[in-house]
Design a protein around this motif. Structure first.
Motif, PDB file in Angstrom:
ATOM      1  N   ALA A   1       0.830  -1.198   0.000  1.00  0.00           N
ATOM      2  CA  ALA A   1       0.000   0.000   0.000  1.00  0.00           C
ATOM      3  C   ALA A   1       0.871   1.257   0.000  1.00  0.00           C
ATOM      4  O   ALA A   1       1.964   1.279   0.562  1.00  0.00           O
ATOM      5  CB  ALA A   1      -0.915   0.000   1.216  1.00  0.00           C
ATOM      6  N   GLU A   2       0.360   2.287  -0.621  1.00  0.00           N
ATOM      7  CA  GLU A   2       1.112   3.533  -0.748  1.00  0.00           C
ATOM      8  C   GLU A   2       0.601   4.572   0.241  1.00  0.00           C
ATOM      9  O   GLU A   2      -0.603   4.741   0.418  1.00  0.00           O
ATOM     10  CB  GLU A   2       0.971   4.070  -2.170  1.00  0.00           C
ATOM     11  CG  GLU A   2       1.730   5.363  -2.418  1.00  0.00           C
ATOM     12  CD  GLU A   2       1.569   5.861  -3.840  1.00  0.00           C
ATOM     13  OE1 GLU A   2       2.038   6.971  -4.122  1.00  0.00           O
ATOM     14  OE2 GLU A   2       0.971   5.133  -4.659  1.00  0.00           O
ATOM     15  N   PHE A   3       1.520   5.235   0.909  1.00  0.00           N
ATOM     16  CA  PHE A   3       1.140   6.388   1.710  1.00  0.00           C
ATOM     17  C   PHE A   3       2.216   7.452   1.577  1.00  0.00           C
ATOM     18  O   PHE A   3       3.372   7.163   1.279  1.00  0.00           O
ATOM     19  CB  PHE A   3       0.894   6.016   3.175  1.00  0.00           C
ATOM     20  CG  PHE A   3       2.108   5.562   3.939  1.00  0.00           C
ATOM     21  CD1 PHE A   3       2.806   6.441   4.740  1.00  0.00           C
ATOM     22  CD2 PHE A   3       2.534   4.250   3.872  1.00  0.00           C
ATOM     23  CE1 PHE A   3       3.920   6.028   5.460  1.00  0.00           C
ATOM     24  CE2 PHE A   3       3.638   3.817   4.591  1.00  0.00           C
ATOM     25  CZ  PHE A   3       4.338   4.713   5.384  1.00  0.00           C
ATOM     26  N   ASN A   4       1.831   8.706   1.788  1.00  0.00           N
ATOM     27  CA  ASN A   4       2.715   9.824   1.481  1.00  0.00           C
ATOM     28  C   ASN A   4       3.325  10.479   2.709  1.00  0.00           C
ATOM     29  O   ASN A   4       4.167  11.357   2.590  1.00  0.00           O
ATOM     30  CB  ASN A   4       1.948  10.889   0.683  1.00  0.00           C
ATOM     31  CG  ASN A   4       1.430  10.338  -0.634  1.00  0.00           C
ATOM     32  OD1 ASN A   4       2.151   9.635  -1.335  1.00  0.00           O
ATOM     33  ND2 ASN A   4       0.184  10.631  -0.960  1.00  0.00           N
ATOM     34  N   GLY A   5       2.888  10.084   3.894  1.00  0.00           N
ATOM     35  CA  GLY A   5       3.410  10.702   5.104  1.00  0.00           C
ATOM     36  C   GLY A   5       4.755  10.124   5.507  1.00  0.00           C
ATOM     37  O   GLY A   5       5.242   9.151   4.936  1.00  0.00           O
ATOM     38  N   THR A   6       5.371  10.732   6.507  1.00  0.00           N
ATOM     39  CA  THR A   6       6.621  10.234   7.071  1.00  0.00           C
ATOM     40  C   THR A   6       6.378   9.846   8.524  1.00  0.00           C
ATOM     41  O   THR A   6       5.905  10.665   9.311  1.00  0.00           O
ATOM     42  CB  THR A   6       7.726  11.302   7.003  1.00  0.00           C
ATOM     43  OG1 THR A   6       7.985  11.606   5.633  1.00  0.00           O
ATOM     44  CG2 THR A   6       9.004  10.798   7.650  1.00  0.00           C
ATOM     45  N   PRO A   7       6.671   8.610   8.918  1.00  0.00           N
ATOM     46  CA  PRO A   7       6.411   8.180  10.295  1.00  0.00           C
ATOM     47  C   PRO A   7       7.171   9.030  11.314  1.00  0.00           C
ATOM     48  O   PRO A   7       8.336   9.359  11.111  1.00  0.00           O
ATOM     49  CB  PRO A   7       6.915   6.733  10.310  1.00  0.00           C
ATOM     50  CG  PRO A   7       6.816   6.283   8.892  1.00  0.00           C
ATOM     51  CD  PRO A   7       7.154   7.490   8.078  1.00  0.00           C
ATOM     52  N   TYR A   8       6.493   9.370  12.401  1.00  0.00           N
ATOM     53  CA  TYR A   8       7.176  10.055  13.494  1.00  0.00           C
ATOM     54  C   TYR A   8       7.557   9.075  14.597  1.00  0.00           C
ATOM     55  O   TYR A   8       8.337   9.410  15.487  1.00  0.00           O
ATOM     56  CB  TYR A   8       6.347  11.213  14.051  1.00  0.00           C
ATOM     57  CG  TYR A   8       4.985  10.877  14.617  1.00  0.00           C
ATOM     58  CD1 TYR A   8       4.840  10.415  15.923  1.00  0.00           C
ATOM     59  CD2 TYR A   8       3.828  11.080  13.872  1.00  0.00           C
ATOM     60  CE1 TYR A   8       3.591  10.139  16.462  1.00  0.00           C
ATOM     61  CE2 TYR A   8       2.571  10.809  14.396  1.00  0.00           C
ATOM     62  CZ  TYR A   8       2.455  10.337  15.692  1.00  0.00           C
ATOM     63  OH  TYR A   8       1.221  10.067  16.216  1.00  0.00           O
ATOM     64  N   TYR A   9       6.996   7.863  14.537  1.00  0.00           N
ATOM     65  CA  TYR A   9       7.418   6.817  15.469  1.00  0.00           C
ATOM     66  C   TYR A   9       7.568   5.523  14.694  1.00  0.00           C
ATOM     67  O   TYR A   9       6.679   5.138  13.939  1.00  0.00           O
ATOM     68  CB  TYR A   9       6.409   6.617  16.597  1.00  0.00           C
ATOM     69  CG  TYR A   9       6.821   5.526  17.570  1.00  0.00           C
ATOM     70  CD1 TYR A   9       7.771   5.775  18.554  1.00  0.00           C
ATOM     71  CD2 TYR A   9       6.281   4.247  17.475  1.00  0.00           C
ATOM     72  CE1 TYR A   9       8.167   4.777  19.435  1.00  0.00           C
ATOM     73  CE2 TYR A   9       6.668   3.242  18.349  1.00  0.00           C
ATOM     74  CZ  TYR A   9       7.616   3.512  19.326  1.00  0.00           C
ATOM     75  OH  TYR A   9       8.008   2.522  20.185  1.00  0.00           O
ATOM     76  N   ARG A  10       8.696   4.857  14.878  1.00  0.00           N
ATOM     77  CA  ARG A  10       8.985   3.608  14.176  1.00  0.00           C
ATOM     78  C   ARG A  10       9.548   2.622  15.180  1.00  0.00           C
ATOM     79  O   ARG A  10      10.598   2.861  15.775  1.00  0.00           O
ATOM     80  CB  ARG A  10      10.000   3.875  13.060  1.00  0.00           C
ATOM     81  CG  ARG A  10      10.579   2.615  12.419  1.00  0.00           C
ATOM     82  CD  ARG A  10       9.595   2.036  11.424  1.00  0.00           C
ATOM     83  NE  ARG A  10      10.206   1.007  10.615  1.00  0.00           N
ATOM     84  CZ  ARG A  10      10.205  -0.290  10.917  1.00  0.00           C
ATOM     85  NH1 ARG A  10       9.657  -0.703  12.030  1.00  0.00           N
ATOM     86  NH2 ARG A  10      10.753  -1.165  10.111  1.00  0.00           N
TER      87      ARG A  10
END
Length: 383
Positions: free
Chosen positions: A237-246
């Motif tokens: 799946a595609e998403f455009n955000g950047t994770p702030y917690y990984r």
């Protein structure tokens, strides 16, 4: 030709001999139940009682879609089903990805169990039926319309089953209530959930390994088309955000947030390691966690899994200001435990119980573990 030989060849060609030497009905249903309830399997969405989730996941118990042979259920399992669906007169919005983890035999076991569990009384499914459908069906994900065109209902079922026109815009922009997708996500096993929360915070929770993978905001939720389901999870799946917690794991600990947020069109970034670094440590609890399903609490997902003799729940929602996510845990029976969180320059992490260490470890007493919460907020939201 010898008449006895002719009769023997007839038995082989008709499949009678194979059925005579096959496993007993009870053994088939036992194996099917075990697979159905396995980690990251059917139970994750349809639940142990087969009743699904109201308005989201349709039931298997008493479903008319299982009637009139197994062609329809085999097709859904192999190719997936996308689009709003009406089951026994009730409306459901969640889509189902193809079940890519199971070979023909295992899928036949599962469908045989579903056909005969919770009061259902349908035929057993043979692996030859599944193999034939796998060869002959097109690779396209089914919609209710295309599925029923190929495998139509008898009139007595058609009035209460089919599809309907959604009353909401499928383009998700401003999230006003939780939205849950069961789909393929980068950096997770194939048994992943993508969840959108009010306040436009999103997360990936991995039922295959019973853990939160990452949280992001800005850039929007995943795209809700089904193209990534049609080829064994490639692309994810595609998403455009950047994770702030990984939440880092052994296989992916060097992966950057930017790399994770890019859709990999060639090779999915799956972590199916059942890694030894499972974030929750309980003394005496050995082995890997087993997913027990989830329920909705005022629309928010509450995941359940077991680790040793303990049952853990994790309810994920928003904080009061809708500036971050709150993970609320219970461990039963309560016990001393250690939850490994991942320190991040992009997020503030606060816990209401236990003792937090600089390396991200949260030390919990037995009393603490009975009910505790972890608040994760992007740094820019805390300023």
């Amino acid at each position: 030709m010898n008449p006895h030989l002719s009769f023997f060849l007839f038995l082989i060609s008709s499949g009678v001999c194979s059925s005579l030497s096959a496993e007993s009905r009870d053994e088939i249903l036992r194996k099917g139940k075990e697979l159905y309830n396995g980690a990251g399997s059917c139970v994750a969405c349809h639940m142990a009682d087969g009743k699904g989730q109201k308005g989201n996941i349709p039931p298997l118990a008493g479903s008319d879609w299982l009637k009139e042979g197994s062609d329809r259920s085999i097709a859904i399992s192999l190719r997936g089903l996308a689009g709003p669906i009406q089951v026994n007169g009730k409306k459901y919005y969640a889509a189902m990805p193809p079940q890519l983890l199971f070979d023909d035999e295992k899928l036949a076991y599962i469908l045989s169990y579903v056909n005969n569990a919770w009061g259902n009384q349908e035929d057993l499914v043979r692996k030859e039926q599944v193999a034939k459908a796998r060869r002959e069906l097109s690779q396209d994900v089914f919609t209710p319309q295309t599925l029923l065109k190929k495998f139509p209902f008898d009139k007595k079922y058609s009035k209460k089953n089919g599809t309907f026109t959604p009353t909401f815009d499928d383009t998700l922009t401003e999230i006003t209530k939780p939205v849950i997708y069961r789909t393929f996500m980068p950096g997770a096993s194939p048994a992943a959930f993508a969840v959108a929360l009010p306040g436009n915070h999103y997360f990936c929770w991995d039922a295959g390994e019973c853990r939160l993978r990452y949280v992001w905001t800005k850039g929007g939720f995943i795209k809700s088309n089904q193209a990534h389901w049609s080829s064994n999870g490639k692309p994810v799946a595609e998403f455009n955000g950047t994770p702030y917690y990984r939440a880092h794991t052994t296989l992916l600990k060097d992966e950057t947030f930017d790399e994770l947020s890019k859709t990999n069109m060639q090779k999915p970034i799956y972590d199916t390691s059942q890694a030894e670094d499972f974030p929750l440590k309980i003394e005496g609890a050995k082995g890997t966690p087993s997913f027990l399903g989830y329920q909705l609490v005022e629309g928010y997902p509450k995941f359940r899994y077991s680790l040793g003799k303990h049952t853990i729940t994790e309810l994920i929602g928003m904080n009061d200001k809708k500036t971050g996510i709150v993970r609320t845990f219970t461990i039963s029976p309560p016990t001393e435990a250690v939850l490994q969180l991942t320190p991040s320059a992009f997020a503030s992490i606060n816990c209401d119980q236990g003792k937090s260490k600089p390396d991200g470890k949260l030390l919990l007493s037995a009393k603490d573990s009975s009910h505790f919460s972890v608040l994760i907020t992007p740094v820019e939201e805390t300023n």
